[in-house]
Each structure stands twice: as structure tokens, then as C-alpha cells.
Motif scaffolding. Structure first.
Motif, mmCIF file in Angstrom:
data_model
loop_
_atom_site.group_PDB
_atom_site.id
_atom_site.type_symbol
_atom_site.label_atom_id
_atom_site.label_comp_id
_atom_site.label_asym_id
_atom_site.label_seq_id
_atom_site.Cartn_x
_atom_site.Cartn_y
_atom_site.Cartn_z
ATOM 1 N N ALA A 1 -0.191 2.504 13.840
ATOM 2 C CA ALA A 1 0.217 1.097 13.898
ATOM 3 C C ALA A 1 1.465 0.832 13.065
ATOM 4 C CB ALA A 1 -0.924 0.202 13.412
ATOM 5 N N ARG A 2 1.719 1.701 12.103
ATOM 6 C CA ARG A 2 2.894 1.545 11.225
ATOM 7 C C ARG A 2 4.006 2.534 11.559
ATOM 8 N NH1 ARG A 2 -1.657 0.016 9.144
ATOM 9 N NH2 ARG A 2 -1.767 -1.683 7.607
ATOM 10 N N ASP A 3 3.856 3.208 12.691
ATOM 11 C CA ASP A 3 4.837 4.213 13.128
ATOM 12 C C ASP A 3 5.035 5.303 12.085
ATOM 13 O OD1 ASP A 3 5.408 3.022 15.632
ATOM 14 O OD2 ASP A 3 6.727 1.574 14.650
ATOM 15 N N LEU A 4 3.943 5.686 11.429
ATOM 16 C CA LEU A 4 3.980 6.767 10.458
ATOM 17 C C LEU A 4 3.430 8.045 11.087
ATOM 18 C CD1 LEU A 4 2.711 4.900 7.266
ATOM 19 C CD2 LEU A 4 5.024 5.760 7.685
ATOM 20 N N SER A 5 4.041 9.158 10.754
ATOM 21 C CA SER A 5 3.644 10.437 11.325
ATOM 22 C C SER A 5 2.578 11.101 10.470
ATOM 23 C CB SER A 5 4.869 11.351 11.423
ATOM 24 O OG SER A 5 4.497 12.665 11.772
ATOM 25 N N THR A 37 0.827 -1.202 0.000
ATOM 26 C CA THR A 37 0.000 0.000 0.000
ATOM 27 C C THR A 37 0.868 1.262 0.000
ATOM 28 O OG1 THR A 37 -0.062 0.228 2.409
ATOM 29 C CG2 THR A 37 -1.705 -1.243 1.392
ATOM 30 N N LEU A 38 0.197 2.411 -0.050
ATOM 31 C CA LEU A 38 0.898 3.692 0.048
ATOM 32 C C LEU A 38 1.620 3.807 1.391
ATOM 33 C CD1 LEU A 38 1.306 6.419 -1.459
ATOM 34 C CD2 LEU A 38 -0.649 7.284 -0.153
ATOM 35 N N ALA A 39 1.054 3.215 2.420
ATOM 36 C CA ALA A 39 1.699 3.241 3.734
ATOM 37 C C ALA A 39 3.066 2.565 3.693
ATOM 38 C CB ALA A 39 0.805 2.570 4.772
ATOM 39 N N ALA A 47 5.070 2.461 1.125
ATOM 40 C CA ALA A 47 5.983 3.389 0.463
ATOM 41 C C ALA A 47 6.399 4.501 1.418
ATOM 42 C CB ALA A 47 5.317 3.978 -0.783
ATOM 43 N N ALA A 48 5.458 5.002 2.204
ATOM 44 C CA ALA A 48 5.776 6.059 3.169
ATOM 45 C C ALA A 48 6.794 5.583 4.189
ATOM 46 C CB ALA A 48 4.500 6.532 3.858
ATOM 47 N N ARG A 49 6.685 4.326 4.595
ATOM 48 C CA ARG A 49 7.651 3.785 5.554
ATOM 49 C C ARG A 49 9.041 3.693 4.939
ATOM 50 N NH1 ARG A 49 5.860 -1.423 8.820
ATOM 51 N NH2 ARG A 49 7.770 -0.823 9.895
ATOM 52 N N LEU A 50 9.112 3.273 3.697
ATOM 53 C CA LEU A 50 10.414 3.201 3.030
ATOM 54 C C LEU A 50 11.047 4.579 2.908
ATOM 55 C CD1 LEU A 50 9.746 0.659 0.123
ATOM 56 C CD2 LEU A 50 11.111 0.272 2.186
ATOM 57 N N LEU A 51 10.212 5.587 2.730
ATOM 58 C CA LEU A 51 10.694 6.956 2.534
ATOM 59 C C LEU A 51 10.915 7.697 3.849
ATOM 60 C CD1 LEU A 51 8.360 7.931 -0.423
ATOM 61 C CD2 LEU A 51 10.860 7.929 -0.502
ATOM 62 N N HIS A 52 10.431 7.111 4.960
ATOM 63 C CA HIS A 52 10.444 7.814 6.251
ATOM 64 C C HIS A 52 9.748 9.168 6.105
ATOM 65 C CE1 HIS A 52 13.214 4.758 7.695
ATOM 66 N NE2 HIS A 52 13.983 4.991 6.643
ATOM 67 N N ALA A 53 8.644 9.173 5.371
ATOM 68 C CA ALA A 53 7.935 10.412 5.049
ATOM 69 C C ALA A 53 6.711 10.581 5.924
ATOM 70 C CB ALA A 53 7.513 10.406 3.574
ATOM 71 N N GLY A 54 6.421 11.840 6.247
ATOM 72 C CA GLY A 54 5.181 12.147 6.928
ATOM 73 C C GLY A 54 4.009 12.114 5.958
ATOM 74 N N VAL A 55 2.810 11.945 6.521
ATOM 75 C CA VAL A 55 1.600 11.838 5.714
ATOM 76 C C VAL A 55 0.682 13.020 6.004
ATOM 77 C CG1 VAL A 55 -0.460 10.456 5.235
ATOM 78 C CG2 VAL A 55 1.736 9.324 5.669
ATOM 79 N N LEU A 56 0.278 13.710 4.945
ATOM 80 C CA LEU A 56 -0.725 14.760 5.036
ATOM 81 C C LEU A 56 -2.057 14.129 4.655
ATOM 82 C CD1 LEU A 56 -1.268 17.811 5.480
ATOM 83 C CD2 LEU A 56 -0.957 18.098 3.015
ATOM 84 N N LEU A 57 -3.007 14.183 5.577
ATOM 85 C CA LEU A 57 -4.268 13.470 5.400
ATOM 86 C C LEU A 57 -5.352 14.423 4.915
ATOM 87 C CD1 LEU A 57 -5.788 10.787 5.753
ATOM 88 C CD2 LEU A 57 -6.203 11.433 8.144
ATOM 89 N N VAL A 58 -6.053 14.022 3.858
ATOM 90 C CA VAL A 58 -7.152 14.805 3.297
ATOM 91 C C VAL A 58 -8.456 14.088 3.609
ATOM 92 C CG1 VAL A 58 -8.130 15.830 1.208
ATOM 93 C CG2 VAL A 58 -5.641 15.602 1.446
ATOM 94 N N ALA A 59 -9.432 14.849 4.113
ATOM 95 C CA ALA A 59 -10.696 14.247 4.529
ATOM 96 C C ALA A 59 -11.859 15.121 4.096
ATOM 97 C CB ALA A 59 -10.711 14.076 6.045
ATOM 98 N N PRO A 60 -13.034 14.534 3.930
ATOM 99 C CA PRO A 60 -14.224 15.341 3.656
ATOM 100 C C PRO A 60 -14.693 16.051 4.917
ATOM 101 C CG PRO A 60 -14.810 13.015 3.798
ATOM 102 C CD PRO A 60 -13.311 13.089 3.901
ATOM 103 N N ALA A 61 -15.620 16.978 4.742
ATOM 104 C CA ALA A 61 -16.035 17.824 5.861
ATOM 105 C C ALA A 61 -17.137 17.217 6.713
ATOM 106 C CB ALA A 61 -16.501 19.180 5.327
#
Length: 241
Positions: A160-164, A125-127, A129-143
């Protein structure tokens, strides 16, 4: 903020417009920007995809990169299998993002749908890839109604995946928000365990690019290069007790 993964709680909630907004404020600050779309689905050959749309709105100086394109509007793993084309794997995404980061100040990696949508038959999943990159995640949500549950589930998956989770942006804020949307402004930061960093007005992606770029700073918080104030926005829309 060298590499940021932009993910959503679902599909069609404004990820591309949010990505364009962050790209525009970054470039206004004098930074070079690349946007990476690992898997573009539901778009035919020769048609502009999400990465091209970011460049259209934010400016031609954006480096727009697409790793794979599948014609059917399905999850990337399913679309790849049905098309007979190779799937995109987390290592492919990480390698491409790292190369872009070497020559750009900011790299925005825009996902497809939600955080755990599958990219290949092994369930990556995208998660991942984020772990491999040690990248933070900007979350987009509906209102509106239902977003608290989807944000909570995504926040748990990140933890759970230690992602920020860098923060949360509302992808489409209605002109006349209902009670649920107005109440959610107070509840979302606690549910996400992350700050609310912006609210993009509904229909912003339909603006002419010069107007989009002129207004974008008003939609994003200072952490994302804008002037938007979460407390003032929540107070403005706070419902009566």
C-alpha cells in the motif's frame, strides 16, 4: 543493497539476530557495514542496546549507531512521551542512514517491533522512513502458528506504501519444529509475495561470536551473502501428506 530496513511482524522475534547475521555475511564478503537503531526502548543508560549486540555478534568493525534511547519497554512514541525526551522522526532516520551510506557499503536500519509501530505523536512509522530512503524492507517473522496472518498484513502494508519487500527471514527456527512451522515454509513466500531468504536457528544469538560468524552463511540465502537453499530446507522439513 546500500540501505536495507529490517522490520518484523512483531517484537521479540529475532530482528536483532537477523540484522547481525546479514551484517556478518556482508563483512565476510569484504563490505563495510553500519547498523542504525533509530529508537532503542527498554534499555537503561550505559546498557548495551540492539545496535551494540549486532556489533558484538557480527564483529567490532560494524559501525553501531543509536539515535534515541528511552528507558521503558514501550513503542517509541509512547516511550518518548513518557520520558519527556524528543521523539525520533522519519526525517531524522533518513538523514542518519544517508550519512552512514555515504561512507559504508551496507546500512542496516533495524526497526522497533513491527512496521507500523509509531515513532512520534503524528503517527510516523518505520515505513515512512523507508519511503524517504527509497529502501527495501527485509521482513523477519516467527516460524509457527499465526505467522501467516501477520506476514500477510505486513505485506499489504508494504504494498500500500509502494515499498519493496526484499524477502523474508525466519527469526528463530526451532530444533524440533511443529506441523504449523513446517507447513509455513511452503506458504510464507506466497503470503509475503517475496522469497524466503533464510532461517536462523533458535538460540543462535547465544552463540559465542566466533561461532556465530562461522555458521551464519549456512542460515542465509545467496541474496544475503550465504549458501542457504530455501527449496532444500523446505523439502527437508516438509510434513507427510
Amino acid at each position: 543493497m546500500a540501505i536495507v530496513v529490517v522490520s518484523g511482524t512483531g517484537t521479540e522475534i529475532g530482528k536483532t539476530v537477523v540484522t547481525a547475521a546479514v551484517a556478518a555475511t556482508s563483512m565476510a564478503a569484504g563490505l563495510s557495514v553500519a547498523v542504525l537503531k533509530p529508537a532503542q526502548t527498554g534499555v537503561g543508560a550505559g546498557e548495551p542496546g540492539d545496535a551494540a549486540e549486532v556489533a558484538r555478534l557480527a564483529g567490532d568493525a560494524v559501525t553501531a549507531v543509536e539515535l534515541a534511547r528511552y528507558p521503558e519497554p514501550l513503542a517509541p512514541a509512547t516511550a518518548a512521551r513518557r520520558s519527556g525526551l524528543p521523539a525520533v522522526r522519519p526525517a531524522d532516520i533518513a538523514e542518519a542512514a544517508a550519512k552512514l551510506s555515504a561512507v559504508h557499503d551496507v546500512v542496516l536500519v533495524e526497526g522497533a517491533g513491527g512496521l507500523l509501530v509509531r515513532f512520534d505523536e503524528e503517527g510516523a512509522t518505520l515505513a515512512d522512513a523507508a519511503r524517504l530512503l527509497h529502501a527495501g524492507v527485509l521482513l523477519v517473522a516467527p516460524a509457527g502458528l499465526g505467522t501467516l496472518n501477520s506476514v500477510a498484513l505486513t505485506a499489504e502494508a508494504l504494498a500500500a506504501r509502494d515499498l519493496s519487500c526484499l524477502g523474508l527471514v525466519i527469526g528463530s527456527w526451532p530444533e524440533a519444529p511443529d506441523l504449523a512451522a513446517r507447513c509455513n515454509l511452503a506458504d510464507l513466500p506466497g503470503v509475503a509475495d517475496a522469497p524466503l531468504l533464510g532461517a536462523i536457528p533458535a538460540g543462535a544469538g547465544s552463540l559465542e561470536p566466533p561461532l556465530f560468524r562461522a555458521a551464519v552463511g549456512e542460515w542465509l540465502a545467496p541474496q544475503l551473502g550465504g549458501t542457504w537453499n530455501a527449496a532444500a530446507f523446505a523439502e527437508r522439513w516438509a510434513p507427510a501428506p
